[in-house]
Design a protein around this motif. Structure first.
Motif, PDB file in Angstrom:
ATOM      1  N   LYS A  47      69.480  71.689  27.888  1.00  0.00           N
ATOM      2  CA  LYS A  47      69.046  72.341  29.110  1.00  0.00           C
ATOM      3  C   LYS A  47      70.275  72.960  29.775  1.00  0.00           C
ATOM      4  O   LYS A  47      71.337  72.331  29.832  1.00  0.00           O
ATOM      5  CB  LYS A  47      68.404  71.306  30.043  1.00  0.00           C
ATOM      6  CG  LYS A  47      68.174  71.750  31.479  1.00  0.00           C
ATOM      7  CD  LYS A  47      67.852  70.538  32.351  1.00  0.00           C
ATOM      8  CE  LYS A  47      68.222  70.786  33.789  1.00  0.00           C
ATOM      9  NZ  LYS A  47      68.083  69.594  34.634  1.00  0.00           N
ATOM     10  N   ARG A  56      74.968  76.992  39.332  1.00  0.00           N
ATOM     11  CA  ARG A  56      73.916  76.045  38.961  1.00  0.00           C
ATOM     12  C   ARG A  56      72.558  76.720  38.991  1.00  0.00           C
ATOM     13  O   ARG A  56      72.192  77.358  39.995  1.00  0.00           O
ATOM     14  CB  ARG A  56      73.894  74.857  39.934  1.00  0.00           C
ATOM     15  CG  ARG A  56      75.095  73.930  39.833  1.00  0.00           C
ATOM     16  CD  ARG A  56      74.947  72.766  40.824  1.00  0.00           C
ATOM     17  NE  ARG A  56      74.743  73.255  42.183  1.00  0.00           N
ATOM     18  CZ  ARG A  56      75.715  73.609  42.996  1.00  0.00           C
ATOM     19  NH1 ARG A  56      76.968  73.546  42.596  1.00  0.00           N
ATOM     20  NH2 ARG A  56      75.442  74.027  44.220  1.00  0.00           N
ATOM     21  N   SER A  58      68.547  76.854  39.477  1.00  0.00           N
ATOM     22  CA  SER A  58      67.707  76.203  40.466  1.00  0.00           C
ATOM     23  C   SER A  58      67.296  74.812  39.977  1.00  0.00           C
ATOM     24  O   SER A  58      66.906  74.639  38.817  1.00  0.00           O
ATOM     25  CB  SER A  58      66.459  77.062  40.696  1.00  0.00           C
ATOM     26  OG  SER A  58      65.540  76.401  41.524  1.00  0.00           O
ATOM     27  N   GLY A  59      67.444  73.835  40.854  1.00  0.00           N
ATOM     28  CA  GLY A  59      67.041  72.475  40.512  1.00  0.00           C
ATOM     29  C   GLY A  59      68.170  71.580  40.039  1.00  0.00           C
ATOM     30  O   GLY A  59      68.000  70.364  39.969  1.00  0.00           O
ATOM     31  N   VAL A  60      69.315  72.150  39.716  1.00  0.00           N
ATOM     32  CA  VAL A  60      70.464  71.335  39.296  1.00  0.00           C
ATOM     33  C   VAL A  60      71.235  70.919  40.553  1.00  0.00           C
ATOM     34  O   VAL A  60      71.655  71.779  41.336  1.00  0.00           O
ATOM     35  CB  VAL A  60      71.381  72.114  38.334  1.00  0.00           C
ATOM     36  CG1 VAL A  60      72.640  71.306  38.017  1.00  0.00           C
ATOM     37  CG2 VAL A  60      70.631  72.443  37.048  1.00  0.00           C
ATOM     38  N   PRO A  61      71.426  69.627  40.748  1.00  0.00           N
ATOM     39  CA  PRO A  61      72.092  69.169  41.987  1.00  0.00           C
ATOM     40  C   PRO A  61      73.552  69.576  42.037  1.00  0.00           C
ATOM     41  O   PRO A  61      74.206  69.795  41.009  1.00  0.00           O
ATOM     42  CB  PRO A  61      71.937  67.643  41.924  1.00  0.00           C
ATOM     43  CG  PRO A  61      71.617  67.319  40.514  1.00  0.00           C
ATOM     44  CD  PRO A  61      70.966  68.498  39.913  1.00  0.00           C
ATOM     45  N   ASP A  62      74.077  69.626  43.258  1.00  0.00           N
ATOM     46  CA  ASP A  62      75.463  70.067  43.441  1.00  0.00           C
ATOM     47  C   ASP A  62      76.471  68.983  43.070  1.00  0.00           C
ATOM     48  O   ASP A  62      77.676  69.157  43.263  1.00  0.00           O
ATOM     49  CB  ASP A  62      75.693  70.586  44.855  1.00  0.00           C
ATOM     50  CG  ASP A  62      75.423  69.531  45.922  1.00  0.00           C
ATOM     51  OD1 ASP A  62      75.451  69.885  47.110  1.00  0.00           O
ATOM     52  OD2 ASP A  62      75.163  68.364  45.559  1.00  0.00           O
TER      53      ASP A  62
ATOM     54  N   GLN B   1      55.689  79.988  34.562  1.00  0.00           N
ATOM     55  CA  GLN B   1      57.113  79.862  34.334  1.00  0.00           C
ATOM     56  C   GLN B   1      57.441  80.186  32.882  1.00  0.00           C
ATOM     57  O   GLN B   1      56.549  80.228  32.039  1.00  0.00           O
ATOM     58  CB  GLN B   1      57.616  78.459  34.693  1.00  0.00           C
ATOM     59  CG  GLN B   1      57.291  77.368  33.682  1.00  0.00           C
ATOM     60  CD  GLN B   1      55.919  76.772  33.834  1.00  0.00           C
ATOM     61  OE1 GLN B   1      54.998  77.403  34.382  1.00  0.00           O
ATOM     62  NE2 GLN B   1      55.736  75.555  33.373  1.00  0.00           N
ATOM     63  N   TYR B 108      66.740  79.670  28.555  1.00  0.00           N
ATOM     64  CA  TYR B 108      65.497  78.934  28.305  1.00  0.00           C
ATOM     65  C   TYR B 108      65.435  78.543  26.830  1.00  0.00           C
ATOM     66  O   TYR B 108      65.728  79.362  25.968  1.00  0.00           O
ATOM     67  CB  TYR B 108      64.281  79.786  28.669  1.00  0.00           C
ATOM     68  CG  TYR B 108      64.281  80.248  30.113  1.00  0.00           C
ATOM     69  CD1 TYR B 108      64.631  81.554  30.452  1.00  0.00           C
ATOM     70  CD2 TYR B 108      63.933  79.374  31.133  1.00  0.00           C
ATOM     71  CE1 TYR B 108      64.650  81.976  31.771  1.00  0.00           C
ATOM     72  CE2 TYR B 108      63.937  79.789  32.456  1.00  0.00           C
ATOM     73  CZ  TYR B 108      64.310  81.092  32.765  1.00  0.00           C
ATOM     74  OH  TYR B 108      64.318  81.497  34.082  1.00  0.00           O
TER      75      TYR B 108
END
Lengths: 111, 119
Positions: A47, A56, A58-62, B1, B108
């Motif tokens: 991923k 990053r 979207s959705g990957v924490p800082d 998506q 992806y």
């Protein structure tokens, strides 16, 4: 044998910070090609984790951040969590090979 | 998506060929190329090849140059990779991913297709 070099393993306790390094070459990272990082959790597809050195999706924490210098790049994971356990790969492009190149992967163990 | 859905596991004899499919959803098929990456058991990621879904241009890792064929079907937004002259060293999970070389990430990924080569 991977074109880019990563240390095989790294470990840390929950809450700690670890750094994963990636060494490329003058024809890849050193030539200015972007560096990307991927996370592969057990029994899952890779991923995208970090793109273009330090961005990053979207959705990957800082808690995840990246940097680069010369022919190398680094991934820093702060505030380690148990579900960070997996294998982390760097990737760039090599103009001599005309190919995407990956590091050999670094296995992260959360103690 | 955006989703990439790959074909199922295959078991092949040495010397045979295998064709893996990668059906895409949720974006314009011509917007990204498709690249193939493989992972042998317990090993790291190995780049195999890339095809432009825009004009059909291809690029291969040197070791696969003579054995890999890639095609696309724009009517079904599906990409295919065929690997011939299989040996046990080709046993691996094969992933497709979106990619625009040289600088974009493999954004992806498909779920992977296991290919086992065994006599």
């Amino acid at each position: 044998q991977s074109v880019q070099t990563q240390s095989p393993s790294v470990s840390g306790a929950p809450g700690q910070r670890v750094t994963i390094s990636c060494t490329g070459s003058d024809s890849s990272i050193g030539a200015g090609f972007d560096v990307h990082w991927y996370q592969q959790l057990p029994r899952a597809a890779p991923k995208l984790l970090i793109y273009d050195t330090n961005n990053r999706p979207s959705g990957v924490p800082d808690r995840f951040s990246g940097s680069r210098s010369g022919t190398s790049a680094s991934l820093v994971i702060s505030g380690l969590q148990a579900d960070d356990e997996g294998i982390y790969y760097c990737q760039s492009y090599d103009i001599s090979l005309r190919a995407a190149v990956f590091g050999g992967g670094t296995k992260l163990t959360v103690l | 998506q955006v989703q990439l859905v790959q074909s199922g596991a295959e078991v092949k004899r040495p010397g045979a060929s295998v064709k893996v499919s990668c059906k895409t959803f949720g974006y314009s098929f011509n917007s990204y190329g498709i690249t193939w990456v493989r992972q042998a058991p317990g090993q790291g990621l190995e780049w195999v090849a890339w095809i432009s879904t825009y004009n059909g241009d291809t690029n291969f890792a040197q070791k696969f140059q003579d054995r890999v064929t890639m095609t696309t079907d724009t009517s079904t937004s599906t990409a295919y990779m065929e690997l011939k002259d299989l040996t046990s060293d080709d046993t691996a999970v094969y992933y497709c991913a979106t990619w625009l070389p040289p600088n974009s990430p493999l954004e992806y990924w498909g779920q992977g297709s296991l290919v086992i080569v065994s006599s």
